[in-house]
Design a protein around this motif. Structure first.
Motif, PDB file in Angstrom:
ATOM      1  N   PHE A  14     -20.141 -12.866  29.638  1.00 39.33           N
ATOM      2  CA  PHE A  14     -18.955 -12.778  30.491  1.00 39.33           C
ATOM      3  C   PHE A  14     -19.235 -11.823  31.627  1.00 39.33           C
ATOM      4  O   PHE A  14     -19.902 -10.821  31.433  1.00 39.33           O
ATOM      5  CB  PHE A  14     -17.764 -12.243  29.690  1.00 39.33           C
ATOM      6  CG  PHE A  14     -17.280 -13.167  28.628  1.00 39.33           C
ATOM      7  CD1 PHE A  14     -16.522 -14.286  28.957  1.00 39.33           C
ATOM      8  CD2 PHE A  14     -17.570 -12.922  27.291  1.00 39.33           C
ATOM      9  CE1 PHE A  14     -16.065 -15.136  27.971  1.00 39.33           C
ATOM     10  CE2 PHE A  14     -17.115 -13.780  26.303  1.00 39.33           C
ATOM     11  CZ  PHE A  14     -16.355 -14.882  26.641  1.00 39.33           C
ATOM     12  N   ALA A  23     -21.657 -11.584  24.845  1.00 36.90           N
ATOM     13  CA  ALA A  23     -20.835 -11.654  23.629  1.00 36.90           C
ATOM     14  C   ALA A  23     -21.585 -12.376  22.523  1.00 36.90           C
ATOM     15  O   ALA A  23     -21.484 -12.012  21.351  1.00 36.90           O
ATOM     16  CB  ALA A  23     -19.523 -12.369  23.934  1.00 36.90           C
ATOM     17  N   SER A  43     -15.541  -5.746  14.438  1.00 31.96           N
ATOM     18  CA  SER A  43     -14.789  -6.103  15.631  1.00 31.96           C
ATOM     19  C   SER A  43     -15.684  -6.012  16.865  1.00 31.96           C
ATOM     20  O   SER A  43     -16.419  -5.049  17.024  1.00 31.96           O
ATOM     21  CB  SER A  43     -13.598  -5.162  15.773  1.00 31.96           C
ATOM     22  OG  SER A  43     -12.832  -5.534  16.879  1.00 31.96           O
ATOM     23  N   GLY A  44     -15.645  -7.043  17.684  1.00 32.73           N
ATOM     24  CA  GLY A  44     -16.462  -7.051  18.895  1.00 32.73           C
ATOM     25  C   GLY A  44     -17.863  -7.593  18.679  1.00 32.73           C
ATOM     26  O   GLY A  44     -18.660  -7.661  19.613  1.00 32.73           O
ATOM     27  N   ALA A  45     -18.158  -8.032  17.457  1.00 32.60           N
ATOM     28  CA  ALA A  45     -19.503  -8.538  17.167  1.00 32.60           C
ATOM     29  C   ALA A  45     -19.760  -9.890  17.835  1.00 32.60           C
ATOM     30  O   ALA A  45     -20.907 -10.309  17.979  1.00 32.60           O
ATOM     31  CB  ALA A  45     -19.704  -8.646  15.659  1.00 32.60           C
ATOM     32  N   GLY A  46     -18.688 -10.572  18.228  1.00 33.93           N
ATOM     33  CA  GLY A  46     -18.859 -11.858  18.912  1.00 33.93           C
ATOM     34  C   GLY A  46     -18.462 -13.055  18.053  1.00 33.93           C
ATOM     35  O   GLY A  46     -18.742 -14.203  18.408  1.00 33.93           O
ATOM     36  N   LYS A  47     -17.772 -12.818  16.952  1.00 36.20           N
ATOM     37  CA  LYS A  47     -17.399 -13.906  16.037  1.00 36.20           C
ATOM     38  C   LYS A  47     -16.493 -14.936  16.702  1.00 36.20           C
ATOM     39  O   LYS A  47     -16.757 -16.137  16.636  1.00 36.20           O
ATOM     40  CB  LYS A  47     -16.667 -13.323  14.803  1.00 36.20           C
ATOM     41  CG  LYS A  47     -17.367 -12.184  14.129  1.00 36.20           C
ATOM     42  CD  LYS A  47     -16.570 -11.677  12.951  1.00 36.20           C
ATOM     43  CE  LYS A  47     -15.269 -10.958  13.316  1.00 36.20           C
ATOM     44  NZ  LYS A  47     -15.430  -9.668  13.983  1.00 36.20           N
ATOM     45  N   SER A  48     -15.426 -14.443  17.322  1.00 34.63           N
ATOM     46  CA  SER A  48     -14.479 -15.380  17.944  1.00 34.63           C
ATOM     47  C   SER A  48     -15.155 -16.174  19.051  1.00 34.63           C
ATOM     48  O   SER A  48     -14.974 -17.389  19.154  1.00 34.63           O
ATOM     49  CB  SER A  48     -13.283 -14.633  18.530  1.00 34.63           C
ATOM     50  OG  SER A  48     -12.554 -14.024  17.510  1.00 34.63           O
ATOM     51  N   THR A  49     -15.924 -15.480  19.864  1.00 36.34           N
ATOM     52  CA  THR A  49     -16.608 -16.173  20.951  1.00 36.34           C
ATOM     53  C   THR A  49     -17.530 -17.243  20.394  1.00 36.34           C
ATOM     54  O   THR A  49     -17.550 -18.380  20.873  1.00 36.34           O
ATOM     55  CB  THR A  49     -17.407 -15.163  21.799  1.00 36.34           C
ATOM     56  OG1 THR A  49     -16.551 -14.077  22.156  1.00 36.34           O
ATOM     57  CG2 THR A  49     -17.950 -15.815  23.055  1.00 36.34           C
ATOM     58  N   GLU A 169     -10.272 -15.712  11.677  1.00 32.68           N
ATOM     59  CA  GLU A 169      -9.465 -14.636  11.075  1.00 32.68           C
ATOM     60  C   GLU A 169      -8.140 -15.185  10.553  1.00 32.68           C
ATOM     61  O   GLU A 169      -7.089 -14.573  10.772  1.00 32.68           O
ATOM     62  CB  GLU A 169      -9.195 -13.519  12.097  1.00 32.68           C
ATOM     63  CG  GLU A 169     -10.447 -12.970  12.750  1.00 32.68           C
ATOM     64  CD  GLU A 169     -10.984 -11.714  12.081  1.00 32.68           C
ATOM     65  OE1 GLU A 169     -10.470 -11.368  10.971  1.00 32.68           O
ATOM     66  OE2 GLU A 169     -11.918 -11.106  12.608  1.00 32.68           O
TER      67      GLU A 169
HETATM   68  N1  LIG Z   1     -12.955 -13.613  28.044  1.00 27.77           N
HETATM   69  C1  LIG Z   1     -13.713 -12.515  27.920  1.00 27.77           C
HETATM   70  N2  LIG Z   1     -14.035 -11.779  29.003  1.00 27.77           N
HETATM   71  C2  LIG Z   1     -14.808 -10.693  28.893  1.00 27.77           C
HETATM   72  N3  LIG Z   1     -15.324 -10.230  27.758  1.00 27.77           N
HETATM   73  C3  LIG Z   1     -15.054 -10.901  26.635  1.00 27.77           C
HETATM   74  C4  LIG Z   1     -14.232 -12.074  26.649  1.00 27.77           C
HETATM   75  N4  LIG Z   1     -14.122 -12.545  25.389  1.00 27.77           N
HETATM   76  C5  LIG Z   1     -14.842 -11.702  24.629  1.00 27.77           C
HETATM   77  N5  LIG Z   1     -15.391 -10.715  25.362  1.00 27.77           N
HETATM   78  C6  LIG Z   1     -16.243  -9.636  24.856  1.00 27.77           C
HETATM   79  O1  LIG Z   1     -17.203 -10.198  24.007  1.00 27.77           O
HETATM   80  C7  LIG Z   1     -17.423  -9.385  22.875  1.00 27.77           C
HETATM   81  C8  LIG Z   1     -17.196 -10.171  21.611  1.00 27.77           C
HETATM   82  O2  LIG Z   1     -15.815 -10.485  21.513  1.00 27.77           O
HETATM   83  P1  LIG Z   1     -15.230 -11.360  20.320  1.00 27.77           P
HETATM   84  O3  LIG Z   1     -13.778 -11.522  20.566  1.00 27.77           O
HETATM   85  O4  LIG Z   1     -16.043 -12.589  20.180  1.00 27.77           O
HETATM   86  O5  LIG Z   1     -15.470 -10.426  19.075  1.00 27.77           O
HETATM   87  P2  LIG Z   1     -14.952 -10.575  17.572  1.00 27.77           P
HETATM   88  O6  LIG Z   1     -16.127 -10.420  16.711  1.00 27.77           O
HETATM   89  O7  LIG Z   1     -14.174 -11.811  17.422  1.00 27.77           O
HETATM   90  O8  LIG Z   1     -14.015  -9.320  17.425  1.00 27.77           O
HETATM   91  P3  LIG Z   1     -12.650  -9.151  16.598  1.00 27.77           P
HETATM   92  O9  LIG Z   1     -13.029  -8.968  15.169  1.00 27.77           O
HETATM   93  O10 LIG Z   1     -12.052  -7.914  17.177  1.00 27.77           O
HETATM   94  O11 LIG Z   1     -11.829 -10.371  16.836  1.00 27.77           O
HETATM   95  C9  LIG Z   1     -16.516  -8.181  23.034  1.00 27.77           C
HETATM   96  O12 LIG Z   1     -17.274  -7.133  23.568  1.00 27.77           O
HETATM   97  C10 LIG Z   1     -15.476  -8.657  24.007  1.00 27.77           C
HETATM   98  O13 LIG Z   1     -15.002  -7.589  24.755  1.00 27.77           O
END
Ligand SMILES: Nc1ncnc2c1ncn2[C@@H]1O[C@H](COP(=O)(O)OP(=O)(O)OP(=O)(O)O)[C@@H](O)[C@H]1O
Ligand SMILES: [Mg+2]
Lengths: 256, 230
Positions: A14, A23, A43-49, A169
């Motif tokens: 991103f 991500a 949190s922030g590991a990139g799972k959702s992405t 989640e």
């Molecule tokens: N649309 C976006 N624009 C900029 N940065 C993003 C965007 N989406 C995710 N990120 C960044 O990518 C990284 C991974 O985010 P992600 O949401 O995939 O983490 P996660 O593992 O799902 O966290 P959580 O457990 O908090 O949901 C984070 O550093 C987040 O800030």
């Protein structure tokens, strides 16, 4: 038989102002048909992405996503929409249509597919039975508890006869008891309908309860990819060890 | 009823009640018809704005910026100036630039950018997660616009309609100063030119009541149809 999901060198970056955030960092993995596959990380590991790249809600910056050997990253918009119908998704915050009652929420994916209203209703009522909410057909989401809302979301995800269900989640907003019942429902769906399920979580207990295999993410990259048994017995990565430690602390806290 | 009318007539002067009733009717016609036509253009424009903005479902900087500028330009023209500026256009469309028909045209045009902004704001309130859920089901843009954005924003859109009606009613009274017909016209002709204070006061009271009633009904309907609070 072919793998139901294959991610090949998937990366997602991103642009945030002048900086680029990575991500998802060159991730590859495969999911067997009928598996419950966990993706865990802090949190922030990139799972959702990562999970959002699987149905291209997030287009990977590079790499490919194969669903049943079709490369979604090369599919046109029409084919992509068709492919998405076979990939159900459920979310942490349920994402139900608040102005529609429960039965119409379950009908929604079938409406998108232009299935006849009568057939859709019939199927929706059956699905509400599967998730144990037949009596709530005419209620509105605002009248349901979190666990009930997630059951509606599951019924909705099942409405289009998916081969895969992605859960981001799905139990994180629920208390432990409700979490257990939702996980039981997911396992039942997996066993009885043979639907492949991807479970995203930051809780080891969820992985232990329903997953066959698990991908451990750390800073957008794969730290470990192993069976659940293996992970609990011999965690190799530091990330996995940390997550197991958090879980032990949680368990102790619960015991107290 | 008739005795009531003659009573009012006795107070305000012969035939005045009839005139006030007709004025109220004309005002309501102007307000509702121009709001209707305003939405005919303003709703699609608002949808385009919401959809093409950065975090819309189909971001498009060129489309958004152009519509944004056009909307702002039209919104910043004072209503009376707009009314005068478009007189040739009004004449072309309805044959005259005064009276009820002649006022509906500028009212509707003034309403369009205002409505577009209200619609845009309402649609942007819709939860991103729900939109994403629809996308994950393979919904196309048109389906998302109709069944998610507009359907989920229903309550807020109805509040918007109420605000628009009130605003257009205000504009219609303004149009009265330049021969626009309706209650505004009466207030100006009698209250200002002939200095019959009583008639002007009654006219203003009717205008206030109309705004109150519209506001009350609009809010009631939007509240009653909102399924988020049951
Ligand atoms: N649309 C976006 N624009 C900029 N940065 C993003 C965007 N989406 C995710 N990120 C960044 O990518 C990284 C991974 O985010 P992600 O949401 O995939 O983490 P996660 O593992 O799902 O966290 P959580 O457990 O908090 O949901 C984070 O550093 C987040 O800030
Ligand atoms: Mg997440």
């Amino acid at each position: 038989m072919s793998k139901v999901i294959r991610a090949v060198n998937v990366s997602k970056t991103f642009k945030v102002g002048a900086e680029t955030v990575t991500a998802v960092d060159n991730i590859s993995f495969e999911v067997e048909r009928g598996e419950i596959f966990g993706i865990i990380g802090l949190s922030g590991a990139g799972k959702s992405t990562l999970v959002r790249t699987l149905n291209l809600l997030e287009r990977p910056t590079s790499g490919q996503i194969f669903i049943n050997d079709t490369d979604l990253t090369r599919a046109g918009i029409k084919d992509l929409r068709l492919a998405r119908r076979k990939i159900g998704m459920i979310f942490q915050h349920f994402n139900l249509l608040m102005q529609r009652n429960i039965i119409d929420n379950v009908c929604f994916p079938m409406e998108i597919q232009k299935i006849k209203r009568r057939d859709a209703l019939e199927r929706a009522y059956k699905l509400l039975e599967v998730v144990g909410l037949s009596d709530k057909a005419k209620a509105y989401p605002s009248q349901l508890s979190g666990g009930q809302k997630q059951r509606v979301a599951i019924a909705r995800a099942l409405a289009s006869n998916p081969e895969i269900i992605l859960c981001d989640e799905a139990t994180s907003a629920l208390d432990p008891q409700t979490t257990r019942s939702v996980l039981d429902l997911l396992r039942k769906i997996n066993e009885e309908l043979g639907i492949t399920i991807i479970v995203i979580t930051h809780e080891m207990s969820v992985v232990r309860d329903i997953c066959n295999r698990v991908l451990v993410l750390e800073n957008g990259a794969v730290a470990e990819n192993s069976t659940v048994d293996e992970l609990f017995k011999h965690p190799r990565s530091q990330a996995a060890k940390d997550l197991l430690l958090i879980r032990n602390v949680d368990d102790k806290r619960r015991a107290i | 009823m008739n005795t009531f009318l003659s009573l009012v007539d006795g107070y305000l002067g012969n035939g005045v009640t009839q005139m006030l009733l007709e004025g109220t009717r004309d005002t309501l016609i102007m307000v509702f018809v121009s709001t209707f036509f305003g939405y005919l253009l303003g709703l699609p424009l608002g949808v385009l704005l919401a959809v093409s903005d950065k975090d819309g479902i189909r971001p498009n900087a060129v489309i958004y910026r152009s519509l944004d500028i056009v909307t702002n330009v039209f919104r910043s023209i004072p209503f009376l100036i707009l009314l005068i500026l478009i007189i040739p256009f009004t004449k072309m469309l309805v044959g005259k630039s005064y009276g009820t028909e002649g006022t509906i045209v500028p009212l509707a045009i003034a309403a369009v950018p205002f409505i577009a902004r209200m619609v845009e704001a309402s649609l942007k309130e819709v939860d991103k997660g729900v939109i994403e859920a629809a996308q994950s089901m393979g919904a196309g843009d048109f389906t998302i616009i109709c069944k998610v954005l507009i359907a989920e924003a229903k309550t807020s859109l109805l509040v918007g309609v109420t605000v628009v009606l009130g605003t257009i009613l205000g504009y219609s009274a303004m149009a009265g100063t330049v021969g626009g017909g309706g209650l505004g016209d009466i207030a100006i002709r009698y209250g200002y030119y002939r200095y019959q204070l009583k008639i002007m006061v009654v006219t203003v009271v009717i205008l206030v009541l109309l705004v109150q009633i519209m506001q009350f009904l609009g809010m009631l309907i939007s509240r009653k149809t909102d399924k988020r609070r049951l």
